[in-house]
Design a protein around this motif. Sequence first.
Motif, PDB file in Angstrom:
ATOM      1  N   ALA A 121       0.817  -1.291   0.004  1.00 39.85           N
ATOM      2  CA  ALA A 121       0.153   0.070   0.107  1.00 39.85           C
ATOM      3  C   ALA A 121       1.010   1.446   0.103  1.00 39.85           C
ATOM      4  CB  ALA A 121      -1.090  -0.033   1.234  1.00 39.85           C
ATOM      5  N   ALA A 122       1.883   1.271   0.623  1.00 38.46           N
ATOM      6  CA  ALA A 122       2.772   2.598   0.729  1.00 38.46           C
ATOM      7  C   ALA A 122       3.442   2.717  -0.554  1.00 38.46           C
ATOM      8  CB  ALA A 122       3.827   2.130   1.911  1.00 38.46           C
ATOM      9  N   LEU A 123       3.817   1.559  -1.652  1.00 32.88           N
ATOM     10  CA  LEU A 123       4.476   2.003  -2.574  1.00 32.88           C
ATOM     11  C   LEU A 123       4.343   2.928  -3.644  1.00 32.88           C
ATOM     12  CD1 LEU A 123       5.599  -1.934  -3.386  1.00 32.88           C
ATOM     13  CD2 LEU A 123       6.793  -0.072  -2.431  1.00 32.88           C
ATOM     14  N   PRO A 124       3.007   3.035  -4.070  1.00 35.63           N
ATOM     15  CA  PRO A 124       2.807   4.206  -4.943  1.00 35.63           C
ATOM     16  C   PRO A 124       3.087   5.553  -4.490  1.00 35.63           C
ATOM     17  CG  PRO A 124       0.849   2.419  -4.882  1.00 35.63           C
ATOM     18  CD  PRO A 124       1.705   2.363  -3.952  1.00 35.63           C
ATOM     19  N   GLU A 125       2.699   5.856  -3.123  1.00 35.03           N
ATOM     20  CA  GLU A 125       3.170   7.278  -2.683  1.00 35.03           C
ATOM     21  C   GLU A 125       4.458   7.412  -2.611  1.00 35.03           C
ATOM     22  OE1 GLU A 125       2.509   9.861   1.117  1.00 35.03           O
ATOM     23  OE2 GLU A 125       0.849   8.094   0.816  1.00 35.03           O
ATOM     24  N   ALA A 126       5.490   6.282  -2.187  1.00 36.54           N
ATOM     25  CA  ALA A 126       6.759   6.155  -1.950  1.00 36.54           C
ATOM     26  C   ALA A 126       7.537   6.435  -3.394  1.00 36.54           C
ATOM     27  CB  ALA A 126       7.255   4.954  -1.570  1.00 36.54           C
ATOM     28  N   PHE A 127       7.029   6.242  -4.759  1.00 31.85           N
ATOM     29  CA  PHE A 127       7.435   6.474  -5.856  1.00 31.85           C
ATOM     30  C   PHE A 127       7.014   7.796  -6.808  1.00 31.85           C
ATOM     31  CE2 PHE A 127       9.028   2.189  -4.834  1.00 31.85           C
ATOM     32  CZ  PHE A 127      10.499   2.371  -5.033  1.00 31.85           C
ATOM     33  N   GLN A 128       5.945   8.258  -6.028  1.00 32.84           N
ATOM     34  CA  GLN A 128       5.189   9.465  -6.648  1.00 32.84           C
ATOM     35  C   GLN A 128       6.440  10.546  -7.023  1.00 32.84           C
ATOM     36  OE1 GLN A 128       1.939   9.054  -7.282  1.00 32.84           O
ATOM     37  NE2 GLN A 128       2.206  10.923  -8.620  1.00 32.84           N
ATOM     38  N   GLY A 129       6.178  11.048  -8.038  1.00 37.38           N
ATOM     39  CA  GLY A 129       7.328  12.285  -8.266  1.00 37.38           C
ATOM     40  C   GLY A 129       8.756  11.705  -8.566  1.00 37.38           C
ATOM     41  N   SER A 130       8.859  10.240  -8.975  1.00 32.43           N
ATOM     42  CA  SER A 130       9.993   9.658  -9.212  1.00 32.43           C
ATOM     43  C   SER A 130      10.474  10.154 -10.678  1.00 32.43           C
ATOM     44  CB  SER A 130      10.038   8.271  -9.082  1.00 32.43           C
ATOM     45  OG  SER A 130      11.311   7.632  -9.680  1.00 32.43           O
ATOM     46  N   LEU A 131      11.738  10.793 -10.575  1.00 30.19           N
ATOM     47  CA  LEU A 131      12.340  10.709 -11.971  1.00 30.19           C
ATOM     48  C   LEU A 131      12.996   9.924 -12.800  1.00 30.19           C
ATOM     49  CD1 LEU A 131      13.577  14.565 -11.147  1.00 30.19           C
ATOM     50  CD2 LEU A 131      11.386  13.940 -12.157  1.00 30.19           C
ATOM     51  N   GLU A 132      13.088   8.905 -12.007  1.00 26.67           N
ATOM     52  CA  GLU A 132      14.105   7.525 -12.617  1.00 26.67           C
ATOM     53  C   GLU A 132      13.313   6.919 -13.688  1.00 26.67           C
ATOM     54  OE1 GLU A 132      17.040   5.713 -13.261  1.00 26.67           O
ATOM     55  OE2 GLU A 132      17.254   6.614 -11.369  1.00 26.67           O
ATOM     56  N   GLU A 133      14.022   6.978 -14.975  1.00 23.02           N
ATOM     57  CA  GLU A 133      13.208   6.424 -16.213  1.00 23.02           C
ATOM     58  C   GLU A 133      13.671   5.001 -16.381  1.00 23.02           C
ATOM     59  OE1 GLU A 133      13.024   9.148 -19.420  1.00 23.02           O
ATOM     60  OE2 GLU A 133      12.101  10.683 -18.218  1.00 23.02           O
ATOM     61  N   GLY A 134      14.974   4.561 -15.716  1.00 24.97           N
ATOM     62  CA  GLY A 134      15.439   3.273 -16.207  1.00 24.97           C
ATOM     63  C   GLY A 134      14.888   2.175 -15.870  1.00 24.97           C
ATOM     64  N   SER A 135      14.964   1.090 -16.306  1.00 24.97           N
ATOM     65  CA  SER A 135      14.380  -0.340 -15.929  1.00 24.97           C
ATOM     66  C   SER A 135      15.416  -1.407 -16.014  1.00 24.97           C
ATOM     67  CB  SER A 135      13.382  -0.587 -16.839  1.00 24.97           C
ATOM     68  OG  SER A 135      12.693  -1.858 -16.309  1.00 24.97           O
TER      69      SER A 135
END
Length: 143
Positions: A121-135
């Motif tokens: 449940a915490a993951l979407p908020e934790a990565f909100q605003g992430s600028l990391e485009e790599g995979s």
Amino acid sequence: ERGDGRSDVAVADAGPLVLLFLLESSRHAVENGLLAMAVEAASSAIRSRALPAAPDRLAIGVATFDSTLHCYQLGGSSSSTEPPGPQAYVVPDMADPFLPLPTAALLDRSEDKAAVLRTLAALPEAFQGSLEEGSCLGAAVRS
């Protein structure tokens, strides 16, 4: 080998089946809602008991990836000085990926599933605003 052409083979316990929810957390996955949908699907599977294997044969873990691999501590002790939310361990070397603290990153299915659900449940908020485009999907799967 025995005299009758057969060999004696010891059969070891195979251990638990490991179910690792591996979710992409790159900027594109967050912006397009992929991370939120994957979190909802994983949470729904856990709540609905739609998981494979007998309870004593399944261990559950959660990891996310962008250009690095993030493994989450689900079990073990946590101190009151730790920040709220999931405790992540980052594996930056994708040439040699590994699962840090495997005993803390995997919960037996019979243990409290609330820790897994809270982490998801915490993951979407934790990565909100992430600028990391790599995979690093390939390396994450190899780990």
